[in-house]
Design a protein around this motif. Structure first.
Motif, PDB file in Angstrom:
ATOM      1  N   ASP A  23      24.162  15.624   8.889  1.00 47.20           N
ATOM      2  CA  ASP A  23      25.063  14.723   9.610  1.00 47.20           C
ATOM      3  C   ASP A  23      26.309  15.473  10.090  1.00 47.20           C
ATOM      4  O   ASP A  23      27.000  16.123   9.305  1.00 47.20           O
ATOM      5  CB  ASP A  23      25.491  13.572   8.709  1.00 47.20           C
ATOM      6  CG  ASP A  23      24.317  12.668   8.347  1.00 47.20           C
ATOM      7  OD1 ASP A  23      23.257  12.809   8.977  1.00 47.20           O
ATOM      8  OD2 ASP A  23      24.464  11.835   7.443  1.00 47.20           O
ATOM      9  N   THR A  24      26.604  15.375  11.378  1.00 47.33           N
ATOM     10  CA  THR A  24      27.678  16.157  11.992  1.00 47.33           C
ATOM     11  C   THR A  24      28.539  15.273  12.887  1.00 47.33           C
ATOM     12  O   THR A  24      28.018  14.588  13.767  1.00 47.33           O
ATOM     13  CB  THR A  24      27.099  17.304  12.850  1.00 47.33           C
ATOM     14  OG1 THR A  24      26.207  18.088  12.055  1.00 47.33           O
ATOM     15  CG2 THR A  24      28.201  18.191  13.393  1.00 47.33           C
ATOM     16  N   ARG A  25      29.845  15.303  12.642  1.00 47.59           N
ATOM     17  CA  ARG A  25      30.794  14.629  13.533  1.00 47.59           C
ATOM     18  C   ARG A  25      31.306  15.641  14.550  1.00 47.59           C
ATOM     19  O   ARG A  25      31.657  16.763  14.194  1.00 47.59           O
ATOM     20  CB  ARG A  25      31.959  14.040  12.743  1.00 47.59           C
ATOM     21  CG  ARG A  25      31.573  12.841  11.895  1.00 47.59           C
ATOM     22  CD  ARG A  25      32.771  12.277  11.159  1.00 47.59           C
ATOM     23  NE  ARG A  25      33.838  11.885  12.066  1.00 47.59           N
ATOM     24  CZ  ARG A  25      33.914  10.706  12.679  1.00 47.59           C
ATOM     25  NH1 ARG A  25      32.972   9.800  12.474  1.00 47.59           N
ATOM     26  NH2 ARG A  25      34.923  10.415  13.475  1.00 47.59           N
ATOM     27  N   GLY A  31      29.523  15.240  23.741  1.00 46.03           N
ATOM     28  CA  GLY A  31      28.425  14.279  23.783  1.00 46.03           C
ATOM     29  C   GLY A  31      28.570  13.263  22.676  1.00 46.03           C
ATOM     30  O   GLY A  31      29.665  12.748  22.426  1.00 46.03           O
ATOM     31  N   ALA A  32      27.462  12.975  21.987  1.00 46.13           N
ATOM     32  CA  ALA A  32      27.495  12.007  20.891  1.00 46.13           C
ATOM     33  C   ALA A  32      28.469  12.473  19.811  1.00 46.13           C
ATOM     34  O   ALA A  32      28.491  13.650  19.445  1.00 46.13           O
ATOM     35  CB  ALA A  32      26.101  11.840  20.305  1.00 46.13           C
ATOM     36  N   LEU A  51      24.741  23.177  22.027  1.00 46.04           N
ATOM     37  CA  LEU A  51      24.992  21.841  22.555  1.00 46.04           C
ATOM     38  C   LEU A  51      23.795  21.335  23.340  1.00 46.04           C
ATOM     39  O   LEU A  51      23.270  22.029  24.213  1.00 46.04           O
ATOM     40  CB  LEU A  51      26.231  21.849  23.452  1.00 46.04           C
ATOM     41  CG  LEU A  51      27.565  22.134  22.755  1.00 46.04           C
ATOM     42  CD1 LEU A  51      28.687  22.199  23.777  1.00 46.04           C
ATOM     43  CD2 LEU A  51      27.854  21.067  21.708  1.00 46.04           C
ATOM     44  N   THR A  52      23.373  20.129  23.014  1.00 48.36           N
ATOM     45  CA  THR A  52      22.247  19.503  23.713  1.00 48.36           C
ATOM     46  C   THR A  52      22.590  18.093  24.184  1.00 48.36           C
ATOM     47  O   THR A  52      21.734  17.416  24.745  1.00 48.36           O
ATOM     48  CB  THR A  52      21.020  19.421  22.789  1.00 48.36           C
ATOM     49  OG1 THR A  52      21.349  18.618  21.644  1.00 48.36           O
ATOM     50  CG2 THR A  52      20.596  20.807  22.322  1.00 48.36           C
TER      51      THR A  52
END
Length: 207
Positions: A23-25, A31-32, A51-52
Motif C-alpha cells: 500500500d502506497t500513498r 495519479g492515484a 509511474l503508471t
C-alpha cells in the motif's frame, strides 16, 4: 518522498536496486493518491518512481470485484544489457472495513528493465488458482533463483492445527506460465504436484 511500507528489493544487473512496496500513498500529481503496489529503482541514494498512473501491477479481475495484488517477493535475473524481474503477488479480495480482506491466490508478474532504463511490465500469470479456503497453499511466501531455476516457497495452515506447513516448487524462467512443467518437492525429491509433501512446520513462536 511518498510514504511507503517496504516489501522487497533486488539488485539489477546495472548496479541499481529495484524496490517493491505494498500500500502506497502518493502525491496527487502522480495519479492515484493510494495504490496497492508500487516500484522504485534506486542508484547511489537517488530514487526514481515507476509511474503508471496507478498500481505498477494492475488490480486483477474486473472493476467492482475489489481485488488487489500485494507484492510478496521479487527475483532479478541479469540478462546482459537488461534485467528480468519476477514479482510474486498475493491476490486479495477486500471486504468489510479498511483492514478486511481474504487471501485468494498467487500470481507472478514479469518485467524487463534495460540497463539504465525504466521497468516495463510484460505479463502476469497465475501460480495458483484463486481459492478462498483457509487451508490452501499460499505460494510466493519467498523465492530464490538457483542454478537456472526459480524456486518458490509456499505455506499452508493445516486443518485443525497450529502453525504453517512449508512447501517448495520450482520452474524454469521460460516455463513460468506452464503449470504442467512445474516441479514440486516431495519426500524423495522433485516430482509432480501429487507427490508434493510439506517440509518443516513452523509453530507460532518458531523462526
Amino acid at each position: 518522498m511518498p510514504r511507503r511500507v517496504a516489501r522487497h528489493a533486488a539488485p539489477l544487473g546495472d548496479g541499481r536496486v529495484v524496490w517493491l512496496f505494498g500500500d502506497t500513498r502518493r502525491a496527487p500529481s502522480h495519479g492515484a493518491t493510494m495504490v496497492l503496489n508500487s516500484m522504485l529503482i534506486s542508484t547511489r541514494g537517488c530514487f526514481a518512481q515507476v509511474l503508471t498512473g496507478g498500481a505498477v501491477i494492475p488490480d486483477p479481475g474486473v472493476a467492482g470485484e475489489r481485488l488487489a495484488a500485494w507484492p510478496t517477493c521479487v527475483i532479478s535475473l541479469d540478462r546482459g544489457r537488461w534485467s528480468e524481474l519476477f514479482v510474486c503477488t498475493n491476490t486479495i479480495r477486500r471486504h468489510g472495513g479498511f483492514w478486511g480482506f481474504t487471501l485468494l491466490g498467487t500470481s507472478v508478474t514479469r518485467f524487463v528493465v534495460p540497463d539504465g532504463g525504466a521497468a516495463r511490465r510484460l505479463e502476469t500469470v497465475a501460480l495458483s488458482a484463486d481459492d478462498d479456503a483457509l487451508d490452501h497453499v499460499t505460494w510466493g511466501t519467498a523465492s530464490v533463483a538457483d542454478d537456472g531455476w526459480i524456486v518458490v516457497y509456499g505455506t499452508r495452515a493445516p486443518t485443525g492445527g497450529f502453525g504453517r506447513e512449508v512447501y517448495v516448487a520450482r520452474t524454469r524462467p521460460e516455463d513460468i506460465e506452464n503449470m504442467a512443467r512445474r516441479q514440486y518437492r516431495g519426500a524423495t525429491g522433485w516430482g509432480t504436484r501429487r507427490q508434493m509433501t510439506p517440509g518443516t512446520r513452523l509453530g507460532p513462536c518458531e523462526t
